[in-house]
Every structure is written in C-alpha cells, then in structure tokens.
Write a protein that holds these residues in place. Structure first.
Motif, PDB file in Angstrom:
ATOM      1  N   GLU A   1      -7.844   0.196   0.029  1.00  0.00           N
ATOM      2  CA  GLU A   1      -8.379  -0.543  -1.107  1.00  0.00           C
ATOM      3  C   GLU A   1      -7.254  -1.152  -1.939  1.00  0.00           C
ATOM      4  O   GLU A   1      -6.083  -0.823  -1.766  1.00  0.00           O
ATOM      5  N   GLU A   2      -7.641  -1.995  -2.843  1.00  0.00           N
ATOM      6  CA  GLU A   2      -6.671  -2.645  -3.718  1.00  0.00           C
ATOM      7  C   GLU A   2      -5.903  -1.607  -4.530  1.00  0.00           C
ATOM      8  O   GLU A   2      -6.488  -0.679  -5.085  1.00  0.00           O
TER       9      GLU A   2
ATOM     10  N   TYR B   1      -1.615  -6.525  -7.793  1.00  0.00           N
ATOM     11  CA  TYR B   1      -2.474  -5.688  -6.964  1.00  0.00           C
ATOM     12  C   TYR B   1      -2.420  -6.152  -5.513  1.00  0.00           C
ATOM     13  O   TYR B   1      -2.338  -7.349  -5.242  1.00  0.00           O
TER      14      TYR B   1
ATOM     15  N   ALA C   1      -4.161  -5.401  -1.531  1.00  0.00           N
ATOM     16  CA  ALA C   1      -5.087  -4.758  -0.598  1.00  0.00           C
ATOM     17  C   ALA C   1      -4.624  -5.139   0.802  1.00  0.00           C
ATOM     18  O   ALA C   1      -4.240  -6.279   1.048  1.00  0.00           O
TER      19      ALA C   1
END
Length: 124
Positions: free
Chosen positions: A40-41, A48, A50
């Motif tokens: 996930e991010e 951020y 991902a």
C-alpha cells in the motif's frame, strides 16, 4: 534480475528488497511462474509511494513446475527454481531402477485401434 533455462532446470532471481516477504506471492502452473508483489501507499523521503509488480515467466516444457522452490536472501534477492522433469524422476525412482538403462514401454492405442481390435474379437 536474471533468469536462465539451462541444464539444472529453471532459475530466476529478482531483487524484491522494497517488499516484505508477506507482500510477495509466487504461483506456478504447468506453463508459467508468476511473481506478484504489492504494498500500500507509504510515506517516503519525497512523498508517498505505492509499489506493485507482476512478473510472469514461461517455463520450458521439460521443467517440473510442481517441484518449484523459492529462497529469499537477507539482502532481498528472491530465487525461484524448478528442476528438470527427468532429474525428478530419477531422484524419486526406486534404487533398482536408477541404474537401469532400459526405458519403460508404453502402449499407445488410438480409438481406431481399439475399434478394430473389438471387431476382430467378434469375428473370431
């Protein structure tokens, strides 16, 4: 990343150091090995991030995909290996058969052969 289809069977190595072992799956069927990794991010140095990838490898016909093995090194290199079918058969064969040079014979009959055999039996 590297892969080879040489004498010891199939082998590929991937750097998956950006993923934890729980985020990686390896699946094999008769023709392909599929490696999937996803997380996930997450907050990174500049924002951020991902990550997700899928790698699929076509296995040579003579590779025993049912004997696939994996190894993850401490530096994040995933090694996926599968031996040749012949090497698995010899390893699993009873001791008396390992040294034998005689190949087993198989009967290959087609539906036409079976029908002709049945007709010959009824004529007798």
């Amino acid at each position: 990343m590297s892969d080879q289809h040489s004498e010891p069977g199939f082998e590929t190595k991937l750097n998956i150091s950006d993923f934890s072992p729980e985020e990686v799956t390896v699946h094999a069927d008769d023709r392909y090995v599929t490696i999937t990794a996803e997380h996930e991010e997450r907050r990174g140095d500049s924002g951020y991030v991902a990550r997700h990838f899928i790698r699929r490898f076509l296995l040579p016909d003579n590779v025993a995909s049912e004997n696939l093995s994996t190894h993850l090194s401490s530096d994040g290199i995933l090694t996926v290996q599968a031996p040749l079918r012949d090497s698995v058969k010899h390893r699993d064969a009873p001791e008396a058969l390992r040294g034998s040079t005689k190949e087993p014979t198989e009967s290959h009959t087609t539906p036409e052969d079976q029908e002709q055999s049945t007709q010959n039996e009824t004529r007798s």
